[in-house]
Design a protein around this motif. Structure first.
Motif, PDB file in Angstrom:
ATOM      1  N   LEU A  21       0.891  -1.423  -0.070  1.00 51.81           N
ATOM      2  CA  LEU A  21       0.269   0.483  -0.173  1.00 51.81           C
ATOM      3  C   LEU A  21       0.944   1.139  -0.343  1.00 51.81           C
ATOM      4  N   HIS A 148      -5.048   0.137   5.219  1.00 50.51           N
ATOM      5  CA  HIS A 148      -4.098  -0.997   5.673  1.00 50.51           C
ATOM      6  C   HIS A 148      -4.724  -2.172   6.196  1.00 50.51           C
ATOM      7  N   VAL A 155       3.780  -0.776   4.015  1.00 48.94           N
ATOM      8  CA  VAL A 155       3.085   0.876   3.891  1.00 48.94           C
ATOM      9  C   VAL A 155       3.683   1.335   3.818  1.00 48.94           C
ATOM     10  N   ALA A 175       5.060   1.450   8.914  1.00 50.47           N
ATOM     11  CA  ALA A 175       4.891   2.300   7.944  1.00 50.47           C
ATOM     12  C   ALA A 175       5.919   2.804   7.484  1.00 50.47           C
TER      13      ALA A 175
END
Length: 216
Positions: A21, A148, A155, A175
């Motif tokens: 992502l 997510h 991500v 992240a």
């Protein structure tokens, strides 16, 4: 879970995806904001002087007086109502995303009142930006965490404001955080970034760092 119910509904409407992502801020990341905003201010009889890393205190009326906070907020609201006439893609954005869009899910997350969603979506569509858009009036961290969704994939989040990046770090520690700001004069006034945030000079560098983080 996002603290903003409208944001949550928007996210729930996006098709599920298990790919890596990439979440992108819009203003100063996907679209130029400060340059167009400054030109619009001039058309309205105001001027912008980049003296500090802020909007408040940097906007002056025709008599040279600093605009009050309430006036600045009103000007930003009025600008978003005509954003389609002024904003353009950030340099390098389109080319940078070509190498990512086939292997990652890309979502745009913009901090703005929900009432501007349709205008912003229409602007992005007119500029051939096909990725789903999410607006939020709350912190971005919970929204990125909800996007997510606990998927077993990395991500990365790109934004021009450190507090948004740190919000994501708090909500989703895994992240990768990348800072990018299209307007260089304002970026030069920015306080130093925390060590946990990757500073990207431009979109080619930001895209390279995102590919590394996402394993693409």
């Amino acid at each position: 879970m996002s603290d903003d119910p409208d944001t949550r509904r928007q996210i729930e409407s996006i098709a599920e995806d298990n790919r890596p992502l990439l979440v992108l801020d819009v203003d100063e990341v996907v679209l130029e904001f400060l340059g167009p905003f400054m030109r619009w201010l001039e058309s309205e009889g105001f001027s912008f002087r980049a003296q500090s890393f802020a909007l408040n205190g940097n906007i002056f009326d025709s008599e040279g007086s600093a605009a009050a906070k309430e006036t600045v907020e009103s000007l930003i609201t009025r600008f978003f109502e005509v954003q389609h006439e002024w904003q353009i893609l950030a340099p390098g954005f389109s080319d940078a995303l070509d190498s990512l869009s086939q292997k990652a899910q890309i979502v745009l997350l913009t901090a703005m009142p929900h009432r501007h969603f349709a205008a912003r979506e229409a602007l992005l569509t007119s500029l051939s930006v096909p990725y789903p858009l999410v607006t939020t009036e709350k912190a971005k961290g919970p929204a990125v965490s909800l996007l997510h969704g606990g998927r077993d994939a990395p991500v990365a989040f790109i934004d021009d404001m450190a507090y948004n990046l740190l919000s994501v770090a708090k909500a989703l520690p895994s992240a990768t955080l990348i800072h990018l700001m299209a307007h260089r004069p304002m970026r030069d006034l920015m306080p130093p970034l925390p060590d946990s945030i990757i500073a990207a000079e431009d979109w080619p560098m930001a895209a390279r760092k995102a590919r590394e983080a996402l394993g693409i």
